[in-house]
Scaffold this active site. Structure first.
Site, PDB file in Angstrom:
ATOM      1  N   THR A  41     -42.645 -17.278  -4.268  1.00 51.34           N
ATOM      2  CA  THR A  41     -43.774 -16.484  -3.757  1.00 51.34           C
ATOM      3  C   THR A  41     -43.255 -15.379  -2.847  1.00 51.34           C
ATOM      4  O   THR A  41     -43.690 -14.224  -2.916  1.00 51.34           O
ATOM      5  CB  THR A  41     -44.767 -17.398  -3.004  1.00 51.34           C
ATOM      6  OG1 THR A  41     -44.967 -18.597  -3.754  1.00 51.34           O
ATOM      7  CG2 THR A  41     -46.104 -16.702  -2.808  1.00 51.34           C
ATOM      8  N   ASP A  94     -44.711 -25.399   0.593  1.00 50.92           N
ATOM      9  CA  ASP A  94     -44.852 -26.409  -0.465  1.00 50.92           C
ATOM     10  C   ASP A  94     -46.195 -27.124  -0.366  1.00 50.92           C
ATOM     11  O   ASP A  94     -46.752 -27.544  -1.380  1.00 50.92           O
ATOM     12  CB  ASP A  94     -43.694 -27.400  -0.386  1.00 50.92           C
ATOM     13  CG  ASP A  94     -42.382 -26.687  -0.593  1.00 50.92           C
ATOM     14  OD1 ASP A  94     -42.201 -26.097  -1.670  1.00 50.92           O
ATOM     15  OD2 ASP A  94     -41.551 -26.673   0.330  1.00 50.92           O
ATOM     16  N   LYS A 104     -42.501 -27.437   4.269  1.00 51.34           N
ATOM     17  CA  LYS A 104     -41.638 -26.418   3.689  1.00 51.34           C
ATOM     18  C   LYS A 104     -40.253 -27.004   3.454  1.00 51.34           C
ATOM     19  O   LYS A 104     -39.934 -28.069   3.947  1.00 51.34           O
ATOM     20  CB  LYS A 104     -41.521 -25.212   4.639  1.00 51.34           C
ATOM     21  CG  LYS A 104     -42.813 -24.397   4.698  1.00 51.34           C
ATOM     22  CD  LYS A 104     -42.684 -23.143   5.562  1.00 51.34           C
ATOM     23  CE  LYS A 104     -41.496 -22.327   5.287  1.00 51.34           C
ATOM     24  NZ  LYS A 104     -41.342 -21.911   3.891  1.00 51.34           N
ATOM     25  N   GLY A 106     -38.746 -26.850   0.135  1.00 56.05           N
ATOM     26  CA  GLY A 106     -38.464 -27.114  -1.275  1.00 56.05           C
ATOM     27  C   GLY A 106     -37.249 -26.331  -1.767  1.00 56.05           C
ATOM     28  O   GLY A 106     -36.509 -26.777  -2.636  1.00 56.05           O
ATOM     29  N   GLU A 113     -35.837 -20.926   8.121  1.00 54.41           N
ATOM     30  CA  GLU A 113     -37.242 -20.508   8.080  1.00 54.41           C
ATOM     31  C   GLU A 113     -37.926 -20.817   9.407  1.00 54.41           C
ATOM     32  O   GLU A 113     -38.675 -20.002   9.947  1.00 54.41           O
ATOM     33  CB  GLU A 113     -37.960 -21.216   6.931  1.00 54.41           C
ATOM     34  CG  GLU A 113     -37.483 -20.735   5.563  1.00 54.41           C
ATOM     35  CD  GLU A 113     -37.994 -21.551   4.389  1.00 54.41           C
ATOM     36  OE1 GLU A 113     -37.910 -21.046   3.266  1.00 54.41           O
ATOM     37  OE2 GLU A 113     -38.457 -22.685   4.583  1.00 54.41           O
TER      38      GLU A 113
HETATM   39  C1  5RP Z   1     -38.081 -22.765   0.791  1.00 53.00           C
HETATM   40  C2  5RP Z   1     -39.528 -22.941   1.074  1.00 53.00           C
HETATM   41  C3  5RP Z   1     -40.489 -22.238   0.186  1.00 53.00           C
HETATM   42  O1  5RP Z   1     -41.302 -21.410   0.963  1.00 53.00           O
HETATM   43  C4  5RP Z   1     -41.326 -23.249  -0.526  1.00 53.00           C
HETATM   44  O2  5RP Z   1     -40.461 -24.134  -1.215  1.00 53.00           O
HETATM   45  C5  5RP Z   1     -42.296 -22.586  -1.502  1.00 53.00           C
HETATM   46  O3  5RP Z   1     -41.575 -22.003  -2.546  1.00 53.00           O
HETATM   47  P1  5RP Z   1     -42.291 -21.290  -3.761  1.00 53.00           P
HETATM   48  O4  5RP Z   1     -42.914 -20.049  -3.218  1.00 53.00           O
HETATM   49  O5  5RP Z   1     -41.176 -21.016  -4.723  1.00 53.00           O
HETATM   50  O6  5RP Z   1     -43.307 -22.246  -4.324  1.00 53.00           O
HETATM   51  O7  5RP Z   1     -39.943 -23.603   1.985  1.00 53.00           O
HETATM   52  O8  5RP Z   1     -37.286 -23.539   1.618  1.00 53.00           O
END
Ligand code: 5RP
Length: 228
Positions: A41, A94, A104, A106, A113
């Site tokens: 995203t 997530d 978060k 993932g 972050e």
């Molecule tokens: C990475 C994160 C991402 O913001 C989270 O996994 C969402 O990812 P995506 O936008 O691909 O669904 O926390 O560490």
């Protein structure tokens, strides 16, 4: 970008990212530093941010991957220690509960972050509606751990009712491992975040309650809504 060529979920990610870029455009001036998260995203946000590149000073990024994508657009990326304040931070998630608490990590970038979110005047989260939950915890909770503490932390997480699993073939940008923890029903996000962060050997856990976003753009079938 040809939006029609994207999957419905990617179209929503793009719409949330564009809504955030429109908002960021109202918050920046030529001295502003924009914080940029990590994930699919956020990648749409980075591409939208490229259109605003002449309107802010530079970015800080929460991962090597995002820094490379920003630089690919010709956007200057600074080390966080070189800036006093981040004007606005934009990132995905997530899971999002109805109070804007997040899970978060993932993508494994949770520690950086959280650091950039904590450095920012404002945190804007961008998600498609599949990320909305009543209670956090169905998505396995990522926990970044110093490698030598893997067993110690895994035992402590089991004592807390979780089922930790080592994320295989993965090292964070900080050189650490990730334990993904199933079975944690998060009824008290702030308490759980503090309890896990307090375990010796844990660098950071993926509950974002202390650093929850002030604004969440949620894209669904009927367009984008803002929850603030
Ligand atoms: C990475 C994160 C991402 O913001 C989270 O996994 C969402 O990812 P995506 O936008 O691909 O669904 O926390 O560490």
């Amino acid at each position: 970008m040809n939006e029609q060529a994207l999957s419905p979920q990617d179209q929503r990610k793009l719409q949330a990212a564009q809504a955030a870029a429109d908002y960021v455009a109202t918050r920046i001036d030529n001295k502003s530093i924009v914080g940029v998260g990590t994930g699919s995203t956020t990648n749409f946000f980075i591409d939208a941010l490229a259109e605003l590149a002449s309107k802010f000073d530079a970015c800080v990024a929460s991962s090597v991957a995002s820094a490379e994508r920003l630089e690919g657009h010709g956007i200057r990326v600074l080390d966080l220690n070189a800036v006093d304040e981040v004007t606005v931070y934009v990132d995905g998630a997530d899971e999002v509960d109805k109070h804007n608490n997040l899970i978060k990590g993932g993508g494994g970038a949770l520690t950086r972050e959280k650091i950039v979110a904590a450095s920012a005047r404002e945190f804007v989260c961008i998600v498609d509606e599949s990320k909305l939950v009543d209670l956090l915890g169905e998505f396995p909770l990522p926990v970044e751990v110093i490698p030598m503490a893997r067993g110690l932390v895994a035992r402590a997480l089991r004592d807390m009712g979780g089922i930790p699993e080592l994320r295989t073939d993965f090292t964070t940008d900080n050189g650490n491992i990730i334990l993904d923890v199933r079975g944690m029903t998060v009824t008290d996000p702030k308490g759980l975040e503090a309890a896990i962060n307090n375990l010796v050997g844990v660098v950071c856990c993926g509950v974002f309650s202390e650093q929850k976003p002030q604004r969440v753009y949620i894209a669904g079938a009927d367009g984008v809504i803002l929850r603030d």
